[in-house]
Design an enzyme around this catalytic site. Structure first.
Site, short mmCIF file in Angstrom:
data_model
loop_
_atom_site.label_atom_id
_atom_site.label_comp_id
_atom_site.label_asym_id
_atom_site.label_seq_id
_atom_site.Cartn_x
_atom_site.Cartn_y
_atom_site.Cartn_z
N HIS A 1 0.85 -1.21 0.00
CA HIS A 1 0.00 0.00 0.00
C HIS A 1 0.88 1.25 0.00
CE1 HIS A 1 -3.18 -2.62 2.20
NE2 HIS A 1 -3.64 -2.39 0.99
N LYS B 1 -14.99 -8.16 3.08
CA LYS B 1 -13.94 -8.50 4.04
C LYS B 1 -14.28 -8.09 5.47
CE LYS B 1 -10.16 -7.52 0.73
NZ LYS B 1 -9.09 -6.54 0.45
N ARG C 1 -1.31 -5.58 -8.65
CA ARG C 1 -0.20 -6.47 -8.29
C ARG C 1 0.12 -7.43 -9.42
NH1 ARG C 1 -3.13 -8.03 -2.80
NH2 ARG C 1 -4.76 -8.03 -4.38
N SER D 1 -3.12 -7.81 2.54
CA SER D 1 -3.37 -7.69 3.99
C SER D 1 -3.86 -9.02 4.57
CB SER D 1 -4.41 -6.61 4.26
OG SER D 1 -3.94 -5.36 3.87
O1 PNS Z 1 -8.36 -2.61 0.07
P1 PNS Z 1 -9.64 -3.12 -0.53
O2 PNS Z 1 -10.35 -4.02 0.44
O3 PNS Z 1 -9.46 -3.74 -1.88
O4 PNS Z 1 -10.56 -1.79 -0.73
C1 PNS Z 1 -11.79 -1.89 -1.38
C2 PNS Z 1 -12.57 -0.59 -1.27
C3 PNS Z 1 -12.82 -0.22 0.20
C4 PNS Z 1 -11.80 0.54 -1.94
C5 PNS Z 1 -13.90 -0.85 -2.00
O5 PNS Z 1 -14.54 -1.96 -1.45
C6 PNS Z 1 -14.83 0.36 -1.98
O6 PNS Z 1 -14.67 1.28 -2.75
N1 PNS Z 1 -15.80 0.32 -1.03
C7 PNS Z 1 -16.75 1.39 -0.85
C8 PNS Z 1 -18.14 0.98 -1.37
C9 PNS Z 1 -18.27 1.21 -2.86
O7 PNS Z 1 -18.08 2.30 -3.36
N2 PNS Z 1 -18.60 0.11 -3.57
C10 PNS Z 1 -18.75 0.13 -5.00
C11 PNS Z 1 -17.45 -0.25 -5.71
S1 PNS Z 1 -17.66 -0.23 -7.46
#
Ligand code: PNS
Length: 166
Positions: A17, A41, A92, A129
């Protein structure tokens, strides 16, 4: 002023990150690290949102153009509220691409926002993570995988969880 958001759940923040945040900080004038909730998650969450934000604030203190904020709900709502039109996501490996492309297209259909994909440094291409938590849970050495500011908190939290389960 070119402004971008680096979103994630950061549970915990890893060196992968930090690599992406550092790259975003070079590409944009201002970067907001947005600590959100990944519904897929959330059951396995180790640190609260406040704890993750505090960890990121410590780790990102080295980058003068980076700030940290929390958000609940849609990432695009956060972008609109903060007048941000760019989301930076790290890739990644090609396996990340399908899901990230789908999210990028969904996000750009919801708001005037584009996603910029940044390849992570190859040394972090295996890093996640969830894997850090699993390895640390079984006593593996993750000291090269998370920032030193986070390592002690990770070890302590996992020890607390293990004691609760006994
Ligand atoms: O580190 P991660 O778990 O890959 O992060 C994912 C995250 C938090 C960026 C993603 O789940 C997110 O944007 N969540 C907010 C809800 C949202 O906007 N969902 C629609 C995504 S298209």
């Amino acid at each position: 002023m070119r402004r971008a958001v680096c979103p994630g759940s950061f549970d915990p923040v890893t060196n992968g990150h930090v690599d992406i945040i550092a790259r975003a900080a070079r590409l944009f004038d201002e970067v907001v690290v947005a600590v959100g909730v990944n519904k897929g998650k959330s059951r396995a969450r180790l640190f609260t949102s406040e704890e993750r934000m505090a960890q990121l604030e410590e780790v990102c203190a080295a980058f003068p153009n980076v700030t940290v904020a929390g958000f609940e709900g849609l990432l695009t709502d956060f972008c609109v509220a903060h007048d941000v039109h760019a989301i930076v996501k790290g890739l990644r490996a090609v396996t990340d691409f399908d899901y990230e492309l789908q999210m990028a297209q969904m996000n750009s259909s919801l708001a005037d926002v584009d996603t910029v994909f940044v390849p992570c440094s190859p040394e972090y291409s295996f890093l996640a993570s969830s894997l850090v938590k699993e390895v640390a849970t079984f006593g593996g050495d993750v000291s090269g995988l998370v920032p030193p500011e986070v390592l002690g908190q990770l070890t302590a939290r996992l020890a607390e969880r293990a004691a609760e389960e006994d």
